[in-house]
Design a protein around this motif. Structure first.
Motif, PDB file in Angstrom:
ATOM      1  N   ALA A  79     102.853  -4.213   1.729  1.00 42.85           N
ATOM      2  CA  ALA A  79     101.642  -4.225   2.572  1.00 42.85           C
ATOM      3  C   ALA A  79     101.016  -2.833   2.670  1.00 42.85           C
ATOM      4  CB  ALA A  79     102.003  -4.745   3.966  1.00 42.85           C
ATOM      5  N   VAL A  80     101.838  -1.790   2.861  1.00 42.23           N
ATOM      6  CA  VAL A  80     101.276  -0.440   3.019  1.00 42.23           C
ATOM      7  C   VAL A  80     100.709   0.057   1.687  1.00 42.23           C
ATOM      8  CG1 VAL A  80     101.790   1.968   3.635  1.00 42.23           C
ATOM      9  CG2 VAL A  80     102.745   0.108   5.006  1.00 42.23           C
ATOM     10  N   SER A  81     101.410  -0.229   0.577  1.00 42.71           N
ATOM     11  CA  SER A  81     100.907   0.221  -0.740  1.00 42.71           C
ATOM     12  C   SER A  81      99.511  -0.333  -0.998  1.00 42.71           C
ATOM     13  CB  SER A  81     101.835  -0.243  -1.866  1.00 42.71           C
ATOM     14  OG  SER A  81     103.123   0.260  -1.651  1.00 42.71           O
ATOM     15  N   LEU A  87      92.660   4.047   2.908  1.00 45.45           N
ATOM     16  CA  LEU A  87      92.808   4.842   4.139  1.00 45.45           C
ATOM     17  C   LEU A  87      92.116   6.188   4.009  1.00 45.45           C
ATOM     18  CD1 LEU A  87      96.606   4.368   4.979  1.00 45.45           C
ATOM     19  CD2 LEU A  87      94.650   3.141   5.971  1.00 45.45           C
ATOM     20  N   ASN A  88      91.628   6.670   5.152  1.00 47.28           N
ATOM     21  CA  ASN A  88      91.159   8.030   5.275  1.00 47.28           C
ATOM     22  C   ASN A  88      92.371   8.950   5.018  1.00 47.28           C
ATOM     23  OD1 ASN A  88      90.891  10.467   6.840  1.00 47.28           O
ATOM     24  ND2 ASN A  88      89.290   9.474   8.024  1.00 47.28           N
ATOM     25  N   GLN A 103     110.266   4.171   3.131  1.00 47.66           N
ATOM     26  CA  GLN A 103     109.343   5.209   2.669  1.00 47.66           C
ATOM     27  C   GLN A 103     109.596   5.563   1.207  1.00 47.66           C
ATOM     28  OE1 GLN A 103     109.013   8.423   5.522  1.00 47.66           O
ATOM     29  NE2 GLN A 103     107.728   9.471   4.020  1.00 47.66           N
ATOM     30  N   ASP A 104     110.865   5.432   0.781  1.00 48.18           N
ATOM     31  CA  ASP A 104     111.207   5.726  -0.626  1.00 48.18           C
ATOM     32  C   ASP A 104     110.533   4.725  -1.557  1.00 48.18           C
ATOM     33  OD1 ASP A 104     112.883   7.444   0.666  1.00 48.18           O
ATOM     34  OD2 ASP A 104     114.675   6.190   0.419  1.00 48.18           O
ATOM     35  N   PRO A 108     103.655   7.626  -4.550  1.00 49.89           N
ATOM     36  CA  PRO A 108     103.370   8.993  -4.096  1.00 49.89           C
ATOM     37  C   PRO A 108     102.019   9.040  -3.375  1.00 49.89           C
ATOM     38  CG  PRO A 108     103.984   8.956  -6.425  1.00 49.89           C
ATOM     39  CD  PRO A 108     103.860   7.531  -5.988  1.00 49.89           C
ATOM     40  N   ASN A 109     101.961   9.728  -2.243  1.00 53.46           N
ATOM     41  CA  ASN A 109     100.716   9.806  -1.475  1.00 53.46           C
ATOM     42  C   ASN A 109     100.767  11.030  -0.573  1.00 53.46           C
ATOM     43  OD1 ASN A 109     101.396   9.015   1.536  1.00 53.46           O
ATOM     44  ND2 ASN A 109     102.671   7.738   0.205  1.00 53.46           N
TER      45      ASN A 109
END
Ligand code: KPL
Length: 300
Positions: A79-81, A87-88, A103-104, A108-109
Motif C-alpha cells: 500500500a505505501v509503495s 506524496l509531497n 520498512q526494509d 528506496p525513497n
C-alpha cells in the motif's frame, strides 16, 4: 495539519475521529476507493463519534504533511509503495503496526519515515469501533530525514494521548516485539484472553530468554528477567484484551506472525542462532493460518 490516514480499520478510525475533532484536515485512504468513510467510534467513557469523512482525494494526498499508516504489517509495503510517487517529498510517513521489518520492504525513497507502536486497544463490532482502553503510542524516526520531527509527537498527543517521542525508537520497538512474540501466538494457540497467560510463567520465561539473546546480539542492553517482568506487566494491564492475533485467527484473517516471531527468527538466523520455542510457535500459527486460508481459497 493536512493528514491522510492509510487504512480505516479499528485503529485508523480511532485516529481519524480524534484528529478530525482536533481540527485537522483529515481524509482516509482505502484500498477500494469509496466516496467516504463512515467513522463510528465509541470511546471508553461511552461518548460516540459518528461522521462520514472524505477518502481517496489525490489532491489531499499530494498536499498531506503526514501519512499515518494504520494497516496490518503485511499490508504496509504494497500500500505505501503505491502511494510513494504521489506524496509531497516533505510528507512524513508514520508506520504504526505490530512487528518489525516493513520498512526494509519499501523501495528506496527520501521521505521522512517514523515508526511507532501503540497500546491503545480498539476493536470492530459490526460497523462500530469500540475504543476498549486508552494507552500510549511510542513514535520515533527511522530515517535521517525524520530526526527533526519530534513536534509531531505533540500534535498526535493533543489528539490521542499519550504519545511519547523516542530518539531511539528501535529499542522501544524491540520491547514491544518481545511482548508480541509472547502474547500474540500464545493467546492464538490457547484461544484465551491475555490475562489467562499468567498460568504459563515457565513457557513465557523460555520465550523471553530467546528474545533477549537476540536483542543482545542486536546491541540492545536487556535481560531475560527484565523482559519477563515487562511482559507479565503487559499481560496484567491488558488482561481483558483479546489479542490482535487471536482476533485474526478467530475471524480467519491473515496474521502478523511473519513480522512478529518471523522477524525475530530472521534476525536470529542472521546471527547464526536457533530459537526452538519461538520457531515452534511460529510453525503452529503458520499451520493454523495456512489451513483456513487454503480452505478459504477453495483448495483441497
Ligand atoms: O499489541 C497487542 C496485540 O494484541 O496485538 C497486545 C499488547 C498484546 C495487547 O493485546
Amino acid at each position: 495539519m493536512k493528514i491522510t490516514v492509510l487504512g480505516c480499520g479499528a485503529l485508523g478510525q480511532l485516529w481519524l475521529s480524534r484528529l478530525y475533532q482536533q481540527g485537522h484536515d483529515v481524509q482516509g485512504w482505502l484500498r477500494v476507493p469509496q466516496p467516504f468513510c463512515a467513522v463510528n467510534v465509541i470511546e471508553p467513557e461511552g461518548v460516540s463519534f459518528n461522521r462520514n469523512l472524505p477518502t481517496n482525494d489525490p489532491e489531499h494526498l499530494a498536499q498531506s504533511e503526514l501519512l499515518l499508516v494504520t494497516l496490518k504489517a503485511w499490508q504496509v509495503s504494497g500500500a505505501v509503495s503505491a502511494l510513494l510517487p504521489r506524496l509531497n517529498p516533505r510528507c512524513a510517513i508514520l508506520l504504526l503496526h505490530n512487528g518489525m521489518g516493513t520498512q526494509d520492504e519499501l523501495p528506496p525513497n527520501h521521505q521522512p519515515i517514523l515508526q511507532g507502536t501503540t497500546t491503545h486497544a480498539a476493536r470492530r463490532e459490526g460497523s462500530t469501533i469500540i475504543h476498549v482502553a486508552g494507552g500510549t503510542t511510542h513514535i520515533g524516526p527511522t530515517s535521517a530525514a525524520a530526526i527533526h520531527l519530534s513536534h509531531l509527537a505533540e500534535v498526535l498527543h493533543q489528539a490521542l494521548p499519550d504519545v511519547a517521542w523516542h530518539d531511539n525508537i528501535a529499542s522501544a520497538n524491540w520491547r514491544k516485539l518481545a511482548v508480541n512474540c509472547v502474547i500474540n501466538p500464545l493467546t492464538a494457540l490457547y484461544n484465551c484472553r491475555n490475562g489467562e497467560l499468567q498460568r504459563y510463567p515457565e513457557q513465557i520465561e523460555i520465550l523471553c530468554r530467546e528474545v533477549s539473546s537476540v536483542m543482545e546480539m542486536e546491541g540492545y542492553h536487556t535481560s531475560c528477567e527484565g523482559l519477563w517482568q515487562y511482559v507479565m506487566e503487559v499481560i496484567q494491564s491488558t488482561a481483558d484484551n483479546i489479542s490482535s492475533m487471536l482476533q485474526d485467527v478467530r475471524t480467519q484473517r491473515h496474521t502478523e506472525i511473519d513480522y512478529i516471531t518471523g522477524y525475530l527468527l530472521r534476525r536470529a538466523r542472521s546471527h547464526g542462532m536457533i530459537l526452538p520455542e519461538n520457531a515452534r510457535l511460529f510453525e503452529l500459527i503458520k499451520r493454523k493460518e495456512n489451513e483456513y486460508e487454503r480452505i478459504g481459497a477453495g483448495l483441497p
